[in-house]
Motif scaffolding. Sequence first.
Motif, short mmCIF file in Angstrom:
data_model
loop_
_atom_site.label_atom_id
_atom_site.label_comp_id
_atom_site.label_asym_id
_atom_site.label_seq_id
_atom_site.Cartn_x
_atom_site.Cartn_y
_atom_site.Cartn_z
N LYS A 130 0.83 -1.21 0.00
CA LYS A 130 0.00 0.00 0.00
C LYS A 130 0.86 1.26 0.00
N ASP A 131 1.96 1.25 0.75
CA ASP A 131 2.86 2.41 0.78
C ASP A 131 3.41 2.70 -0.61
N LEU A 132 3.90 1.67 -1.29
CA LEU A 132 4.50 1.87 -2.61
C LEU A 132 3.47 2.28 -3.65
N MET A 133 2.26 1.81 -3.50
CA MET A 133 1.21 2.15 -4.48
C MET A 133 0.77 3.60 -4.37
N GLN A 134 1.26 4.31 -3.35
CA GLN A 134 0.99 5.75 -3.27
C GLN A 134 1.72 6.52 -4.36
N ILE A 135 2.78 5.90 -4.89
CA ILE A 135 3.56 6.53 -5.95
C ILE A 135 2.86 6.32 -7.28
N SER A 136 2.57 7.40 -7.96
CA SER A 136 1.91 7.31 -9.26
C SER A 136 2.78 6.52 -10.24
N GLY A 137 2.21 5.47 -10.83
CA GLY A 137 2.96 4.64 -11.76
C GLY A 137 3.38 3.31 -11.16
N ILE A 138 3.22 3.16 -9.86
CA ILE A 138 3.53 1.88 -9.22
C ILE A 138 2.23 1.23 -8.75
N GLY A 139 1.86 0.16 -9.44
CA GLY A 139 0.67 -0.59 -9.08
C GLY A 139 1.02 -1.75 -8.18
N GLU A 140 0.08 -2.62 -7.99
CA GLU A 140 0.28 -3.74 -7.09
C GLU A 140 1.42 -4.66 -7.55
N VAL A 141 1.48 -4.94 -8.85
CA VAL A 141 2.50 -5.86 -9.37
C VAL A 141 3.90 -5.30 -9.14
N LYS A 142 4.12 -4.04 -9.48
CA LYS A 142 5.44 -3.42 -9.28
C LYS A 142 5.80 -3.37 -7.79
#
Length: 229
Positions: free
Chosen positions: A71-83
């Motif tokens: 969830k933290d990483l998905m706050q970055i635009s362009g990073i979805g669940e897979v990344k």
Amino acid sequence: MSLFKETYPKDELPYDKFLRLGAGSLSDAELLAVMLRTGTRELTPIDLGREVLKLAGERWGLLGLHHFTVKDLMQISGIGEVKAVQLLCVAEIARRISHMQAKEALTFDQPKTVADYYMESMRHRTTEQLLVVLLDIKKRRIGEHVISVGTSNATLISPREIFICAMREEASFIVILHNHPSGDPTPSRQDLQVTQKIKEVSDLVEIPLLDHIIIGDKRYTSFNQKGLL
């Protein structure tokens, strides 16, 4: 064909740079770019890598991955669940490699080898955790247990719980470890007082306390080495 040729000029392609000069030539952002593979319309993979590092902050850099959730990483635009999952899996691979390398040298009579073995699993925690390691008569590990988890600057250490575990598994020796999220492994007054209580109980039940090791950020304090036991 390079993974990045559609978005990068030739001299900035991390993939091609890796092939030419090796992984050691890549910056942290470039390493992340190779793992992320693609960017967005607005952001190249390296831009995304920089955003991950920005989220981690200057203190942590790549090590910040250990503190993130999907969830933290998905706050970055362009990073979805897979990344996000890919990045966290890479961090876990790095942790396990370090753990395996340290295991080969692990000797409970040598505090540095113990600190090295537990360093990567404990130094990234944001709250204090107390771990008891149970050893047999030959000082080989027969078990380990998390006794308590505290706050960002304290943990509740219970001698009773430690020795319940030790006696239940018929341990001959124990080693206790806990981490300081601040990164500074200097013992606090409470650390000194509680360790003395544990030492007194260990003498009473004849299960010697070999050491209490405090894990900091790539640093540690061994009560045994410091003559504090």
